[in-house]
Design a protein around this motif. Structure first.
Motif, PDB file in Angstrom:
ATOM      1  N   GLU A 139       0.916  -1.183   0.004  1.00 55.60           N
ATOM      2  CA  GLU A 139       0.061   0.080  -0.045  1.00 55.60           C
ATOM      3  C   GLU A 139       0.882   1.134  -0.100  1.00 55.60           C
ATOM      4  O   GLU A 139       1.593   1.588   0.821  1.00 55.60           O
ATOM      5  CB  GLU A 139      -0.906   0.179   1.516  1.00 55.60           C
ATOM      6  N   ARG A 143      -0.596   5.866   6.437  1.00 57.22           N
ATOM      7  CA  ARG A 143      -1.620   5.529   7.141  1.00 57.22           C
ATOM      8  C   ARG A 143      -1.129   4.899   8.187  1.00 57.22           C
ATOM      9  O   ARG A 143      -0.512   4.047   8.418  1.00 57.22           O
ATOM     10  CB  ARG A 143      -2.703   4.500   6.239  1.00 57.22           C
ATOM     11  N   ARG A 146      -1.518   0.658  10.072  1.00 56.45           N
ATOM     12  CA  ARG A 146      -1.631  -0.297   9.204  1.00 56.45           C
ATOM     13  C   ARG A 146      -1.021  -1.406   9.181  1.00 56.45           C
ATOM     14  O   ARG A 146       0.115  -1.386  10.018  1.00 56.45           O
ATOM     15  CB  ARG A 146      -1.539   0.284   7.644  1.00 56.45           C
TER      16      ARG A 146
END
Length: 600
Positions: A139, A143, A146
């Motif tokens: 990804e 974030r 995660r």
């Protein structure tokens, strides 16, 4: 070029078929088939593996299934040529139904359909993440909180079977269970594959020392990940074991090694299974919705009961327990049986200095490996086939497109050629007294395998040792009894023995059901494997498909999967699609559930 091309005629016939199906006119659709005709459906319309033979059976199936699967539309595969030879048109097709997409093949004679294959390839809305749908993996971006891929895999492993239950439990972690696990992973079906061995691939590593694949590499690829181009034509067992272990990890199969299944029962109230397993000394109860026995056609050892076994002072082993030849140099060994394992074991023992006798109680089909590769497999599974554009997927579908009812007709000429090519070899073999056959109808290896999964040997050298007497042969005799130090035949011949190896094959897979669930459920399901051809060890009535394999059985939510590497690869797709459909709650309407005619 005139309009009357093979492609135009094939398309016109499919257009007429489409109109009949759209009108729900099963009779009109069936009359587009020849007097002798076959429709083999793999899940797409029947949610079953089912071959319809004759117009009446086709009309009955369509009348029963069209409302559930319509709209159904056939079209030619634009990527493939339509061929015409000897008055027959052959074409690749694509098929679209309400819930699935499929592919297949059609053969047309005199303007009517002779054979039709329809095979599901994917469920609409539940396609595999392949090609342009492949996952992103890492990804990108930022974030908080995660998880990495490894953390997600570790969490899944920690919770599965405890906080969360698998939708499917696969009992047996050989090539069949692993291939099915890979399919289920790609389809997003929660699963666990269990096996009592310590590592994936130990099912191969722990067999006799000389074991190798007798099928060539082109026949043996696993789903998604073919063997590399430098893989040997005939892989030794330990190399196969390592590949299966690697494949299990790379394909993210939820695999529990060192796990014994103790018992299982289907709970009618919850519509789920309760399966008690022992894993690394801990007892757990799993509650899957479906159970698949992938215990293998070579799993339930068949050990004959012979008078005197309890007094024999030497060793006795089933071929599945034979460790290899190293400890038996200078020993006298009697191998009971004359098929693949018997020949392999006898040859390896002779190489290591044992005095070996093979006892052949019934006839055996022999085909030399190079002849099988050239004549039997070369057009579909070989470097020659690859060079001519026959991919593994296409080869599998070509093979599947021949209904079992007429497959022997195509095999007999091939084995006639092999008999002519190897006539001197067969003459020498029979001169030793060896009892040779080519199947009840001369159709050879593949039909023997499909009908009974026994009675043959792919010769990779052992027959030369039988011919020259290095492997001693006692043919056409039965076992009377064992004495303290010998195998005694029914004509009084005594064969002194330090070791007796029972190369006597394996029983029906429902024997595992009897052991782990109950005899009642085993009998409810019935015999596993065979076509009902009414040939030796394959009693009728005619089934048209392999008994109980890869399809619904008479026991709700109980399935069987296995076979050779080719079958594990090809049919794992259809079984996985059936399980995925049930996980997603699709309106599955099974047509032609197999009846039980034989219990063993």
């Amino acid at each position: 070029m005139t309009h009357d091309t093979a492609r135009a005629r094939a398309q016109a016939l499919l257009d007429t078929l489409n109109h009949a199906l759209a009108d729900r006119d099963a009779a009109a659709a069936s009359h587009l088939f020849a007097d002798e005709c076959y429709w083999r459906d793999l899940v797409l319309l029947t949610w079953n593996l089912k071959t319809l033979e004759g117009r009446s059976q086709i009309a009955d199936m369509l009348a029963a299934q069209l409302d559930a699967v319509a709209p159904v539309r056939f079209s030619l595969d634009e990527r493939e040529a339509v061929e015409e030879a000897d008055g027959m048109v052959s074409a690749w097709i694509v098929v679209d139904t309400r819930h699935a997409r499929g592919s297949g093949h059609v053969r047309i004679k005199d303007g009517r359909i002779w054979t039709l294959l329809t095979a599901a390839q994917e469920l609409k809305g539940h396609e595999e993440p392949l090609g342009t749908r492949r996952p992103m993996g890492a990804e990108h971006g930022i974030r908080r909180g995660r998880q990495t891929w490894l953390e997600r895999r570790q969490q899944e492993a920690a919770q599965l079977g405890r906080e969360t239950q698998p939708f499917v439990l696969v009992i047996g972690g050989g090539q069949g269970g692993i291939a099915l696990g890979a399919r289920l992973r790609q389809l997003g079906v929660s699963h666990i594959v269990i096996d009592r061995q310590a590592r994936p691939g130990d099912q191969w590593r722990n067999r006799y020392k000389s074991l190798c694949l007798h099928d060539p590499v082109w026949y043996d690829h696993l789903p998604y990940m073919p063997f590399p181009d430098n893989w040997p034509v005939f892989a030794p067992k330990d190399k196969i074991g390592d590949w299966l272990e690697m494949y299990t990890k790379v394909m993210e199969v939820n695999y529990w090694p060192s796990t014994n299944c103790l018992n299982a029962r289907f709970d009618e109230a919850s519509q789920a299974w309760e399966v008690t397993v022992e894993r690394d000394g801990e007892t757990l109860v799993l509650r899957p919705q479906h159970v698949v026995f992938a215990t293998g056609m070579s799993g339930k050892a068949n050990v004959p009961k012979i008078k005197g076994q309890e007094v024999f002072q030497g060793e006795q082993q089933h071929s599945s327990q034979h460790p290899g030849p190293d400890a038996y140099a200078g020993k006298k060994v009697v191998v009971i049986g004359a098929n693949n394992s018997a020949h392999d074991i006898c040859a390896a023992l002779w190489e290591h200095g044992a005095d070996v006798t093979m006892v052949q109680r019934s006839s055996t089909h022999i085909v030399r490996s190079d002849s099988l590769m050239d004549i039997g497999l070369g057009d579909l599974y070989s470097e020659r086939a690859v060079a001519s554009g026959v991919t593994t997927r296409k080869a599998d579908l070509i093979f599947a497109s021949l209904p079992y009812r007429i497959m022997a007709d195509f095999q007999v000429p091939l084995y006639d050629r092999i008999r002519e090519r190897d006539a001197e070899f067969y003459r020498q073999l029979e001169a030793t007294g060896f009892m040779l056959d080519f199947g009840d109808d001369g159709s050879g290896l593949f039909m023997k395998y499909l009908r009974r999964a026994s009675g043959y040997y792919i010769d990779v050298g052992a027959c030369d040792l039988v011919i020259d007497g290095s492997i001693k042969l006692q043919a056409g005799k039965q076992i009377s009894h064992l004495s303290e130090n010998a195998v005694v035949l029914d004509d009084g011949t005594e064969l002194p023995a330090d070791l007796v190896v029972y190369a006597t094959g394996y029983g029906s897979m429902n024997g595992w059901v009897a052991d782990l669930i109950s005899q009642e459920v085993a009998d409810k399901v019935g015999k596993v494997w065979g076509l009902g051809s009414d040939t030796t060890k394959d009693p009728g009535p005619w089934e048209g498909e392999q008994r109980n394999m890869w399809k619904p059985t008479q026991q709700q939510a109980l399935w069987f999967h296995g076979g050779n590497l080719h079958q594990s690869r090809h049919y794992s797709l259809y079984l996985a699609l059936q399980l995925k459909a049930r996980q997603e709650g699709l309106p599955v309407q099974v047509y032609g559930l197999q009846q039980v005619h034989h219990l063993r």
